[in-house]
Design an enzyme around this catalytic site. Structure first.
Site, PDB file in Angstrom:
ATOM      1  N   CYS A 114      34.855 101.252  -6.475  1.00 34.46           N
ATOM      2  CA  CYS A 114      35.707 101.102  -5.283  1.00 34.46           C
ATOM      3  C   CYS A 114      35.179 101.910  -4.095  1.00 34.46           C
ATOM      4  O   CYS A 114      35.460 101.588  -2.946  1.00 34.46           O
ATOM      5  CB  CYS A 114      37.133 101.535  -5.587  1.00 34.46           C
ATOM      6  SG  CYS A 114      37.825 100.668  -6.991  1.00 34.46           S
ATOM      7  N   HIS A 279      40.455 101.561   1.176  1.00 33.17           N
ATOM      8  CA  HIS A 279      40.098 100.621   0.113  1.00 33.17           C
ATOM      9  C   HIS A 279      41.400 100.012  -0.398  1.00 33.17           C
ATOM     10  O   HIS A 279      42.371 100.728  -0.643  1.00 33.17           O
ATOM     11  CB  HIS A 279      39.366 101.355  -1.009  1.00 33.17           C
ATOM     12  CG  HIS A 279      39.448 100.654  -2.321  1.00 33.17           C
ATOM     13  ND1 HIS A 279      39.034  99.347  -2.465  1.00 33.17           N
ATOM     14  CD2 HIS A 279      39.909 101.044  -3.534  1.00 33.17           C
ATOM     15  CE1 HIS A 279      39.249  98.976  -3.720  1.00 33.17           C
ATOM     16  NE2 HIS A 279      39.779  99.985  -4.394  1.00 33.17           N
ATOM     17  N   ASN A 309      42.597  93.420  -5.221  1.00 29.91           N
ATOM     18  CA  ASN A 309      41.638  94.521  -5.086  1.00 29.91           C
ATOM     19  C   ASN A 309      40.234  93.959  -5.322  1.00 29.91           C
ATOM     20  O   ASN A 309      39.921  93.516  -6.425  1.00 29.91           O
ATOM     21  CB  ASN A 309      41.992  95.587  -6.134  1.00 29.91           C
ATOM     22  CG  ASN A 309      41.068  96.793  -6.109  1.00 29.91           C
ATOM     23  OD1 ASN A 309      39.934  96.709  -5.667  1.00 29.91           O
ATOM     24  ND2 ASN A 309      41.554  97.903  -6.626  1.00 29.91           N
TER      25      ASN A 309
HETATM   26  N1  ACO Z   1      53.165  92.290 -15.739  1.00 27.97           N
HETATM   27  C1  ACO Z   1      54.274  92.707 -16.395  1.00 27.97           C
HETATM   28  N2  ACO Z   1      54.333  93.883 -17.037  1.00 27.97           N
HETATM   29  C2  ACO Z   1      53.222  94.657 -17.027  1.00 27.97           C
HETATM   30  C3  ACO Z   1      52.035  94.267 -16.368  1.00 27.97           C
HETATM   31  C4  ACO Z   1      52.048  93.023 -15.720  1.00 27.97           C
HETATM   32  N3  ACO Z   1      50.966  92.552 -15.039  1.00 27.97           N
HETATM   33  N4  ACO Z   1      51.123  95.239 -16.521  1.00 27.97           N
HETATM   34  C5  ACO Z   1      51.700  96.204 -17.252  1.00 27.97           C
HETATM   35  N5  ACO Z   1      52.956  95.851 -17.565  1.00 27.97           N
HETATM   36  C6  ACO Z   1      53.958  96.580 -18.341  1.00 27.97           C
HETATM   37  C7  ACO Z   1      53.322  97.535 -19.315  1.00 27.97           C
HETATM   38  O1  ACO Z   1      52.959  96.891 -20.512  1.00 27.97           O
HETATM   39  C8  ACO Z   1      54.423  98.540 -19.524  1.00 27.97           C
HETATM   40  O2  ACO Z   1      55.334  98.027 -20.436  1.00 27.97           O
HETATM   41  P1  ACO Z   1      56.033  98.996 -21.515  1.00 27.97           P
HETATM   42  O3  ACO Z   1      56.812  99.984 -20.692  1.00 27.97           O
HETATM   43  O4  ACO Z   1      56.844  98.061 -22.304  1.00 27.97           O
HETATM   44  O5  ACO Z   1      54.909  99.631 -22.267  1.00 27.97           O
HETATM   45  C9  ACO Z   1      55.112  98.593 -18.169  1.00 27.97           C
HETATM   46  O6  ACO Z   1      54.732  97.393 -17.474  1.00 27.97           O
HETATM   47  C10 ACO Z   1      54.679  99.782 -17.358  1.00 27.97           C
HETATM   48  O7  ACO Z   1      53.251  99.852 -17.407  1.00 27.97           O
HETATM   49  P2  ACO Z   1      52.443 100.875 -16.628  1.00 27.97           P
HETATM   50  O8  ACO Z   1      50.971 100.609 -16.765  1.00 27.97           O
HETATM   51  O9  ACO Z   1      52.931 102.243 -16.957  1.00 27.97           O
HETATM   52  O10 ACO Z   1      52.922 100.432 -15.203  1.00 27.97           O
HETATM   53  P3  ACO Z   1      52.882 101.210 -13.876  1.00 27.97           P
HETATM   54  O11 ACO Z   1      54.229 101.300 -13.343  1.00 27.97           O
HETATM   55  O12 ACO Z   1      52.056 102.433 -13.960  1.00 27.97           O
HETATM   56  O13 ACO Z   1      52.087 100.153 -12.993  1.00 27.97           O
HETATM   57  C11 ACO Z   1      49.899  99.803 -12.171  1.00 27.97           C
HETATM   58  C12 ACO Z   1      50.796  99.711 -13.353  1.00 27.97           C
HETATM   59  C13 ACO Z   1      50.353  98.824 -11.115  1.00 27.97           C
HETATM   60  C14 ACO Z   1      48.472  99.439 -12.599  1.00 27.97           C
HETATM   61  C15 ACO Z   1      49.992 101.233 -11.659  1.00 27.97           C
HETATM   62  O14 ACO Z   1      49.744 102.162 -12.668  1.00 27.97           O
HETATM   63  C16 ACO Z   1      49.068 101.494 -10.548  1.00 27.97           C
HETATM   64  O15 ACO Z   1      49.278 101.042  -9.466  1.00 27.97           O
HETATM   65  N6  ACO Z   1      48.000 102.266 -10.805  1.00 27.97           N
HETATM   66  C17 ACO Z   1      46.975 102.501  -9.855  1.00 27.97           C
HETATM   67  C18 ACO Z   1      45.823 101.826 -10.354  1.00 27.97           C
HETATM   68  C19 ACO Z   1      45.246 100.897  -9.359  1.00 27.97           C
HETATM   69  O16 ACO Z   1      45.730 100.592  -8.317  1.00 27.97           O
HETATM   70  N7  ACO Z   1      44.100 100.465  -9.739  1.00 27.97           N
HETATM   71  C20 ACO Z   1      43.378  99.623  -8.931  1.00 27.97           C
HETATM   72  C21 ACO Z   1      42.004  99.712  -9.309  1.00 27.97           C
HETATM   73  S1  ACO Z   1      41.403 101.302  -9.113  1.00 27.97           S
HETATM   74  C22 ACO Z   1      41.163 101.518  -7.555  1.00 27.97           C
HETATM   75  O17 ACO Z   1      40.871 100.599  -6.858  1.00 27.97           O
HETATM   76  C23 ACO Z   1      41.377 102.861  -7.058  1.00 27.97           C
END
Ligand code: ACO
Length: 352
Positions: A114, A279, A309
């Site tokens: 990224c 980004h 992304n």
């Molecule tokens: N649809 C439905 N449910 C989902 C999905 C989906 N696409 N993905 C995960 N879940 C579920 C999980 O299984 C979990 O269920 P559980 O509680 O029964 O185990 C629940 O949602 C929560 O999952 P988390 O991964 O803890 O969800 P979180 O609230 O953290 O959101 C996310 C996930 C959006 C990826 C978040 O962590 C985030 O924004 N992280 C930043 C990472 C990012 O933006 N990465 C981009 C690439 S890196 C970069 O560019 C910097």
């Protein structure tokens, strides 16, 4: 010493729009979940076997070259940032060079995910400042959709990423106080395994021993063997791995830090920023950065809702759209910032 500037920009996104609704037919997810957690409504997917990170980069590069008012013959160096290269090796830099008929000039590939575009800009800036090159083609291009897990197992990663390419021509400028004012690059390999694509890597097992991420090497012979085993494929170990919450936590800390670092290095303050182009990791991350810095929402450019992304391509695509929309104008102070896998992060301050 000369300053460098962005003399031309261009981008390309594939035609095919993939909505959250479509993804929800392939895996257990919903439009509501994706929009609420990431801000993404749709993304673009390239056509498999017809497009690649290199072919998308060719489209973006042609536009950047035209926008800079130069020709392919004027380009004297290529820097290509991608995490989704066409081949394991050689990198996309030489493929782009070949496809654009720019044979003979140097082509450098960088692997900073990224943060790739910011790293690339910084390298180009140094080469231009020393007078070594005059028209560096800097590209970020990604073909994520070719290797994501479209089953429910991969939903936390797959819904986030999209395909596309962005390019810029970095040239010297003699205009006082204009162009790239400063760049800042950071990395902390301590967190490498929190956002990674381990296999095919060949040797990652060295670092993954005694963890649940240890690749299943199956019946590999003692010497030689394969980079990917059937067991890895069966267990879904050949897809990207992301510890989303961990990434989020660091991103919202490092983005503002590295933006402030660029401002401090140039004696500017947050209020001087005319446009921040982060980004496009996740809309919620952008909103947290905005809040942390106390910037008005019209000073932060976001287009993640349309493209998802696109990793190394996200900043140049967003910059192009911001310029085309008249949101970045001559004389504006523009801040670019990134955070991503590595972890790596960086910033670049530009007087446009
Ligand atoms: N649809 C439905 N449910 C989902 C999905 C989906 N696409 N993905 C995960 N879940 C579920 C999980 O299984 C979990 O269920 P559980 O509680 O029964 O185990 C629940 O949602 C929560 O999952 P988390 O991964 O803890 O969800 P979180 O609230 O953290 O959101 C996310 C996930 C959006 C990826 C978040 O962590 C985030 O924004 N992280 C930043 C990472 C990012 O933006 N990465 C981009 C690439 S890196 C970069 O560019 C910097």
């Amino acid at each position: 010493m000369l300053n460098s500037k962005i003399g031309g920009i261009g981008y390309y996104v594939p035609e095919r729009i993939v909505t959250n609704e479509e993804l929800s037919k392939l895996m257990d997810t919903t439009d509501e979940w994706i929009v609420e957690r990431t801000g993404i409504k749709e993304r673009r997917y390239a056509v498999k076997h017809e497009e690649s990170s290199t072919t998308m980069a060719v489209h973006a590069s042609k536009r950047a070259i035209e926008n800079a008012g130069i020709t392919e013959k004027d380009v004297d160096f290529i820097i290509f940032a991608t995490l989704s290269p066409d081949y394991y090796f050689p990198g996309c830099g030489v493929l782009l060079q070949r496809e654009m008929g720019m044979n003979g000039i140097g082509a450098l590939d960088i692997r900073n995910q990224c943060s790739g575009f910011i790293y690339a800009l910084s390298i180009a800036d140094q080469f231009v400042k020393t007078g070594m090159y005059k028209n560096i083609l800097v590209v970020g291009s990604e073909f994520h959709s070719s290797n994501l897990d479209f089953s429910t197992r991969g939903r936390n990663v797959t819904v986030i990423f999209g395909d596309g390419a962005g390019a810029a021509i970095i040239q010297p400028t003699e205009e006082e106080g204009k162009g790239i004012l400063t760049t800042h690059l950071h990395a902390d390999g301590e967190y490498a395994e929190h956002l990674a694509y381990f296999n095919p890597g060949g040797h990652g097992g060295v670092f993954l021993k005694d963890t649940e991420l240890y690749p299943d090497y199956g019946d590999e012979p003692e010497y030689g063997g394969m980079l990917v085993t059937h067991e890895m494929i069966d267990k879904g170990q050949t897809f990207p791995h992301m510890n989303g919450r961990y990434v989020f936590k660091f991103a919202v800390e490092k983005f503002p830090e590295v933006i402030r670092e660029a401002l401090a290095a140039t004696d500017y303050e947050v209020k001087d920023i005319d446009m921040l182009i982060p980004h496009q990791a996740n809309l919620r991350i952008s909103q947290m950065i905005q809040l942390n810095l106390g910037l008005d929402s019209d000073k932060v450019f976001n287009n993640i809702e349309k493209y998802g992304n696109t990793t190394a391509a996200s900043i140049p695509i967003a910059l192009c759209e911001a310029v085309e929309a008249g949101k970045v104008k001559d004389g504006d102070l523009v801040c670019l910032a990134a955070f991503g896998s590595g972890f790596t992060w960086g910033s670049c301050l530009i007087r446009w």
